[in-house]
Design an enzyme around this catalytic site. Structure first.
Site, short mmCIF file in Angstrom:
data_model
loop_
_atom_site.label_atom_id
_atom_site.label_comp_id
_atom_site.label_asym_id
_atom_site.label_seq_id
_atom_site.Cartn_x
_atom_site.Cartn_y
_atom_site.Cartn_z
N HIS A 99 0.84 -1.19 0.00
CA HIS A 99 0.00 0.00 0.00
C HIS A 99 0.88 1.24 0.00
CE1 HIS A 99 -2.97 2.93 0.78
NE2 HIS A 99 -2.63 3.14 2.03
N HIS A 101 0.68 5.81 -1.05
CA HIS A 101 -0.09 6.96 -1.51
C HIS A 101 0.69 7.61 -2.65
CE1 HIS A 101 -1.62 7.29 2.93
NE2 HIS A 101 -2.21 6.30 2.28
N ASP A 124 -0.44 -5.83 -20.12
CA ASP A 124 0.50 -6.87 -19.66
C ASP A 124 0.34 -7.15 -18.17
OD1 ASP A 124 1.76 -7.03 -22.14
OD2 ASP A 124 3.45 -5.74 -21.56
N HIS A 164 -8.07 7.69 -1.48
CA HIS A 164 -7.04 7.16 -0.57
C HIS A 164 -5.76 6.83 -1.33
CE1 HIS A 164 -6.09 4.07 2.85
NE2 HIS A 164 -5.08 4.84 2.52
N TYR A 218 6.62 -14.44 -18.64
CA TYR A 218 7.29 -14.14 -17.37
C TYR A 218 7.00 -15.20 -16.31
CZ TYR A 218 8.80 -9.81 -19.34
OH TYR A 218 9.41 -8.88 -20.12
ZN LIG Z 1 -3.14 4.74 3.17
#
Ligand SMILES: [Zn+2]
Length: 224
Positions: A99, A101, A124, A164, A218
């Site tokens: 995660h 930003h 891809d 977010h 891949y």
């Molecule tokens: Zn966050």
């Protein structure tokens, strides 16, 4: 490899991968985190909360169960741990979650606009558009649920949580970091393309063949 040995190895990997977030300019201050599932155990390894990236070491990574409860470590786990744990609980094929930003991906999230599949790299890596997930507040399982519900509806390994920022998944933590880097890269390119016109879409059958080829070339499994 025993669970204890896996945890030692994952502490090293997850600590090192946080440096990739910095190197790729995906994070400001401490706002970004990488986690890895511990194979053969209902556990994950994640960054501690509020620790500067310069101070991250294998030893200060924390281990939690898949409810986000601390199992091993001296520091509190990342405040995003519940969202990571929810993804591992509900997507058994996922071994890593990231995660951030990151600026451009988060700008799309701020508008609540999916990133359209207008580049071969998007086809891809993400198999189509990068979708937007619901607006969700931290504190219960609504972020995790929003991530899982959205990813299940698309081939994408990335979801832009509304207002977010991006969450990405992979077969392991490194693969999820790669998706986070590529998500930001295509978010930036499509944003720039938009400045002078409307980017041209790629036909569905071409998206499918690009995605199939890339995943096979891949050696990756779908969304892994
Ligand atoms: Zn966050």
């Amino acid at each position: 490899m025993t669970v204890a040995e896996s945890i030692l190895e994952l502490r090293r990997q997850v600590a090192a991968l946080h440096a990739e977030l910095v190197r790729n300019q995906l994070v400001a201050w401490t706002a970004g985190n990488v986690s890895a599932r511990v194979p053969g155990a209902d556990l994950l390894v994640i960054k501690p909360s509020g620790v500067s990236y310069d101070d991250i070491t294998p030893a200060n990574m924390v281990v939690t169960d898949l409810d986000g409860k601390l199992v091993e470590g001296d520091l509190a786990p990342s405040s995003d741990t519940a969202a990571h744990a929810y993804v591992y609980q509900h997507m058994p094929e996922v071994g890593g979650v990231v995660h951030t930003h990151s600026t451009y991906a988060t700008a799309w999230a701020a508008r609540g606009e999916p990133i359209p599949c207008v580049l071969t790299m998007i086809a891809d890596e993400f198999g189509g558009e990068i979708p937007v997930g619901p607006f969700a507040l931290i504190g219960d399982d609504s972020i995790g649920r929003g991530i899982v519900d959205t990813l299940r509806a698309y081939r994408s390994r990335a979801v832009l949580m509304r207002n977010h920022g991006p969450f990405t998944v992979g077969k392991d933590a490194k693969s999820a970091v790669k998706s986070a880097v590529l998500c930001e890269d295509v978010a930036r390119t499509v944003h720039i393309a938009r400045q002078l016109g409307e980017p041209a879409p790629i036909a569905r059958q071409h998206i499918d063949s690009l995605y199939d080829r890339y995943q096979n070339v891949y050696g990756q499994e779908p969304r892994a």
